[in-house]
Design an enzyme around this catalytic site. Sequence first.
Site, PDB file in Angstrom:
ATOM      1  N   SER A 177       0.893  -1.082  -0.259  1.00 34.95           N
ATOM      2  CA  SER A 177      -0.442   0.000   0.192  1.00 34.95           C
ATOM      3  C   SER A 177       0.881   0.944  -0.102  1.00 34.95           C
ATOM      4  O   SER A 177       2.590   1.371   0.615  1.00 34.95           O
ATOM      5  CB  SER A 177      -0.587  -0.178   1.285  1.00 34.95           C
ATOM      6  OG  SER A 177      -1.301   1.231   1.769  1.00 34.95           O
TER       7      SER A 177
ATOM      8  N   TYR B  89      -2.351  -0.966   9.837  1.00 39.09           N
ATOM      9  CA  TYR B  89      -2.602  -1.118   9.181  1.00 39.09           C
ATOM     10  C   TYR B  89      -0.921  -0.838   8.295  1.00 39.09           C
ATOM     11  O   TYR B  89      -0.517  -2.360   7.186  1.00 39.09           O
ATOM     12  CB  TYR B  89      -3.486  -0.914   8.365  1.00 39.09           C
ATOM     13  CG  TYR B  89      -3.553  -1.364   6.357  1.00 39.09           C
ATOM     14  CD1 TYR B  89      -3.985  -1.455   5.774  1.00 39.09           C
ATOM     15  CD2 TYR B  89      -2.946   0.460   5.685  1.00 39.09           C
ATOM     16  CE1 TYR B  89      -4.196  -2.055   4.748  1.00 39.09           C
ATOM     17  CE2 TYR B  89      -3.324   0.128   4.296  1.00 39.09           C
ATOM     18  CZ  TYR B  89      -3.262  -0.822   3.750  1.00 39.09           C
ATOM     19  OH  TYR B  89      -4.179  -1.182   2.700  1.00 39.09           O
TER      20      TYR B  89
END
Length: 197
Positions: A138, A151
């Site tokens: 990401s 995350y």
Amino acid sequence: MFDLTGKVALVTGAGSGIGRAVAQRFAAAGATVHVADIDARGGAGTVELIAQAGGRAEFVPLDVADDHAPGALAFRLGALDILVNNAGIGHVGTILQTTAADLDRLYRVNVRGVFNVTKAFLPAMLARRKGVVINLASIGGIVGVRDRFAYVTTKFAVVGMTKQLALDHSADGVRFNCICPGRVETPFVQARLREHP
């Protein structure tokens, strides 16, 4: 357009979102795609979409966080040409809103899942001296993202893992890449936005 005719690929988390799009694109390019997901309904939906477009795919149930399931699947499927580690989950919150259980849950899927699946399928690639492993991280694996403590922590780990895999094994004929997309409109992202507008 790239040609994957005759190639065999496995895409984790392919029941929706980015994983589904990758599986569809690979199939359109001629690959036989193993659609892996813990969500049988979503995985079957991806296979159906691929079949409607004339591609070849099968659903394979897989919980990437299960230490034994990836190895059993690798034994059944045999060697792959392409492995895409896409399965992942998220969490919203700073460290103050993140419990140890939250961090462990994300780590099990986002980091340990990549480890489990790669460890299961990489030996056959190394034995053949060919193959490609693509890990989905990401933008949160490159820079911090506000209120995404767990995350971001796990996605930085995926980036680091990919770099280490490349360093250790690229000379053995297998390529390793990490894709770090920004926010993509997927069912997963839409659900997070509904929860935290």
